[in-house]
Design a protein around this motif. Structure first.
Motif, PDB file in Angstrom:
ATOM      1  N   VAL A   1      30.254  36.552  34.519  1.00 36.53           N
ATOM      2  CA  VAL A   1      30.339  35.780  35.758  1.00 36.53           C
ATOM      3  C   VAL A   1      31.644  34.992  35.702  1.00 36.53           C
ATOM      4  O   VAL A   1      32.030  34.475  34.657  1.00 36.53           O
ATOM      5  CB  VAL A   1      29.142  34.830  35.949  1.00 36.53           C
ATOM      6  N   LEU A   2      32.326  34.931  36.839  1.00 35.94           N
ATOM      7  CA  LEU A   2      33.639  34.298  36.851  1.00 35.94           C
ATOM      8  C   LEU A   2      33.913  33.711  38.231  1.00 35.94           C
ATOM      9  O   LEU A   2      33.813  34.407  39.236  1.00 35.94           O
ATOM     10  CB  LEU A   2      34.721  35.325  36.504  1.00 35.94           C
TER      11      LEU A   2
ATOM     12  N   HIS B   1      43.114  39.935  44.676  1.00 38.80           N
ATOM     13  CA  HIS B   1      43.160  39.449  43.298  1.00 38.80           C
ATOM     14  C   HIS B   1      41.841  39.746  42.580  1.00 38.80           C
ATOM     15  O   HIS B   1      41.830  40.192  41.418  1.00 38.80           O
ATOM     16  CB  HIS B   1      43.440  37.946  43.333  1.00 38.80           C
ATOM     17  N   MET B   2      40.720  39.527  43.260  1.00 46.64           N
ATOM     18  CA  MET B   2      39.406  39.765  42.669  1.00 46.64           C
ATOM     19  C   MET B   2      39.136  41.253  42.459  1.00 46.64           C
ATOM     20  O   MET B   2      38.481  41.646  41.498  1.00 46.64           O
ATOM     21  CB  MET B   2      38.329  39.132  43.555  1.00 46.64           C
ATOM     22  N   ILE B   3      39.652  42.088  43.364  1.00 43.45           N
ATOM     23  CA  ILE B   3      39.530  43.535  43.166  1.00 43.45           C
ATOM     24  C   ILE B   3      40.239  43.941  41.880  1.00 43.45           C
ATOM     25  O   ILE B   3      39.725  44.737  41.078  1.00 43.45           O
ATOM     26  CB  ILE B   3      40.107  44.302  44.373  1.00 43.45           C
ATOM     27  N   GLU B   4      41.419  43.386  41.656  1.00 41.14           N
ATOM     28  CA  GLU B   4      42.164  43.681  40.423  1.00 41.14           C
ATOM     29  C   GLU B   4      41.380  43.236  39.186  1.00 41.14           C
ATOM     30  O   GLU B   4      41.251  43.992  38.212  1.00 41.14           O
ATOM     31  CB  GLU B   4      43.518  42.969  40.433  1.00 41.14           C
ATOM     32  N   ILE B   5      40.881  42.023  39.207  1.00 43.00           N
ATOM     33  CA  ILE B   5      40.178  41.471  38.049  1.00 43.00           C
ATOM     34  C   ILE B   5      38.888  42.249  37.773  1.00 43.00           C
ATOM     35  O   ILE B   5      38.621  42.669  36.635  1.00 43.00           O
ATOM     36  CB  ILE B   5      39.866  39.984  38.266  1.00 43.00           C
ATOM     37  N   ALA B   6      38.080  42.431  38.809  1.00 45.84           N
ATOM     38  CA  ALA B   6      36.812  43.131  38.626  1.00 45.84           C
ATOM     39  C   ALA B   6      37.040  44.581  38.211  1.00 45.84           C
ATOM     40  O   ALA B   6      36.326  45.111  37.355  1.00 45.84           O
ATOM     41  CB  ALA B   6      35.991  43.074  39.912  1.00 45.84           C
TER      42      ALA B   6
ATOM     43  N   LEU C   1      35.591  46.370  34.792  1.00 42.75           N
ATOM     44  CA  LEU C   1      34.791  47.592  34.808  1.00 42.75           C
ATOM     45  C   LEU C   1      35.453  48.696  33.984  1.00 42.75           C
ATOM     46  O   LEU C   1      34.796  49.398  33.207  1.00 42.75           O
ATOM     47  CB  LEU C   1      34.568  48.062  36.247  1.00 42.75           C
ATOM     48  N   GLN C   2      36.749  48.871  34.146  1.00 47.10           N
ATOM     49  CA  GLN C   2      37.467  49.917  33.419  1.00 47.10           C
ATOM     50  C   GLN C   2      37.492  49.671  31.918  1.00 47.10           C
ATOM     51  O   GLN C   2      37.586  50.605  31.127  1.00 47.10           O
ATOM     52  CB  GLN C   2      38.887  50.048  33.963  1.00 47.10           C
ATOM     53  N   ALA C   3      37.393  48.393  31.531  1.00 47.73           N
ATOM     54  CA  ALA C   3      37.386  48.060  30.109  1.00 47.73           C
ATOM     55  C   ALA C   3      35.995  48.196  29.493  1.00 47.73           C
ATOM     56  O   ALA C   3      35.805  47.859  28.322  1.00 47.73           O
ATOM     57  CB  ALA C   3      37.895  46.631  29.907  1.00 47.73           C
TER      58      ALA C   3
ATOM     59  N   LYS D   1      28.815  48.021  37.941  1.00 50.28           N
ATOM     60  CA  LYS D   1      29.130  47.627  39.318  1.00 50.28           C
ATOM     61  C   LYS D   1      29.494  46.162  39.335  1.00 50.28           C
ATOM     62  O   LYS D   1      28.974  45.364  38.549  1.00 50.28           O
ATOM     63  CB  LYS D   1      27.926  47.873  40.234  1.00 50.28           C
ATOM     64  N   ALA D   2      30.420  45.802  40.214  1.00 46.61           N
ATOM     65  CA  ALA D   2      30.824  44.410  40.382  1.00 46.61           C
ATOM     66  C   ALA D   2      30.500  43.943  41.787  1.00 46.61           C
ATOM     67  O   ALA D   2      30.606  44.712  42.751  1.00 46.61           O
ATOM     68  CB  ALA D   2      32.320  44.238  40.112  1.00 46.61           C
TER      69      ALA D   2
END
Length: 339
Positions: free
Chosen positions: A109-110, A122-127, A131-133, A138-139
């Motif tokens: 949670v962030l 920005h949130m699409i990039e972070i989430a 997920l990729q890591a 799902k986010a």
């Protein structure tokens, strides 16, 4: 191999209280900024109800996704990110409360406080990176703009030119990995920390926002600051959008839709002119919702989808700048439909 990130679906919420521009006319005072192009009022905006919180609005928007897709739609959410324009509690955001109210048990949670009007990208990039890591399946992204009915209706603020511009609302989106959904084709973020101090909250008499006192907090605009913000915003939003277009190999003129934040009409006109796009390919919700800050892009995208303006396979470019120009971000998706 890195798996692609896709937006699965998006939903929004507009508070029931619809406020016409005339509401602010009755309080209008002799504001030296009243004729500035930054403050040409939208016809309407929505104000959150008394006591309606960021978590309330994000929760309501998320329930739309559940109603649309079924009770188990959010069961596999492992990452929850939220952004609130005006956190109700200074030391925390609303992400934990949102996750609890939706019955989620996420691993991450962030609260994403920075990003401002560009927070959605920005949130699409972070989430997506989480997920990729391997951080989840799902986010859920939740954004709330809740300052219009609180900050800008204060007795000492409502007569200022800035008061009639903002509106309240919320948006949510789900992100997944894989080939299904609406793939994120590319994103770009740029930080300009040298401009951070140009965004200020002020009161008369002067005080810090947490100190008691008679002066009511509002945005510290001056003619000089506005000139700087106009120059930066006019440049930054097209620049990051053009960077993404080059990255994904799409000519700006071939973009199906260009969706930006919406501080005012002058920015909207200048941005589409910079990309040489006709008005019909640059939708906005400004005259109905006002400046929604971070919620502006997802609100307009959701409205365009509902209005049938986003055809299957459309390339949608999203671009915004934040605060007084300390951050800008753009991202492109290929829209295939709600999933």
């Amino acid at each position: 191999m890195t798996r692609s990130v896709a937006i699965a679906d998006i939903a929004t919420y507009r508070p029931a209280k619809r406020v016409p521009a005339e509401h602010f006319t009755q309080f209008a005072e002799s504001d030296e900024l009243s004729q500035n192009v930054m403050f040409r009022s939208p016809a309407f905006r929505h104000h959150a109800a008394d006591g309606e919180t960021s978590a309330d609005m994000i929760d309501t928007a998320a329930r739309t996704l559940v109603e649309r897709h079924g009770d188990d739609y959010l069961d596999d959410v492992d990452v929850v990110l939220t952004h609130s324009q005006l956190p109700e509690v200074p030391v925390r955001g609303c992400v934990g409360e949102v996750a609890h109210r939706l019955g989620l048990r996420p691993t991450t949670v962030l609260d994403v406080h920075n990003g401002g009007c560009a927070a959605f990208v920005h949130m699409i990039e972070i989430a997506g990176a989480l997920l990729q890591a391997g951080g989840g399946r799902k986010a859920l992204l939740g954004l709330a703009q809740n300052s219009a009915g609180q900050i800008f209706t204060q007795e000492q603020v409502r007569g200022k030119a800035q008061a009639a511009i903002p509106g309240d609302g919320a948006a949510v989106a789900t992100l997944t990995l894989g080939d299904d959904g609406n793939p994120v084709l590319g994103t770009v973020s740029r930080s300009f920390g040298e401009y951070s101090a140009d965004m200020t909250a002020v009161a008369q008499p002067e005080r810090k926002y947490w100190e008691a006192g008679p002066g009511q907090i509002h945005v510290g605009f001056t003619e000089a600051k506005i000139a700087k913000v106009l120059a930066r915003g006019n440049r930054m939003v097209p620049e990051v959008a053009l960077d993404v277009a080059h990255q994904i190999g799409v000519r700006p003129a071939d973009l199906d839709l260009f969706i930006t934040n919406q501080p005012n009409r002058i920015f909207l006109r200048n941005w589409r002119d910079a990309l040489e796009l006709p008005e019909e390919r640059h939708p906005d919700t400004f005259d109905e919702c006002g400046n929604l800050f971070a919620v502006g892009i997802p609100m307009t995208l959701d409205a365009a989808i509902d209005e049938g303006r986003v055809h299957s396979g459309a390339v949608v470019m999203m671009s915004a700048f934040a605060h007084a120009g300390d951050f800008a971000a753009a991202g492109a998706i290929r829209w295939n439909g709600r999933s």
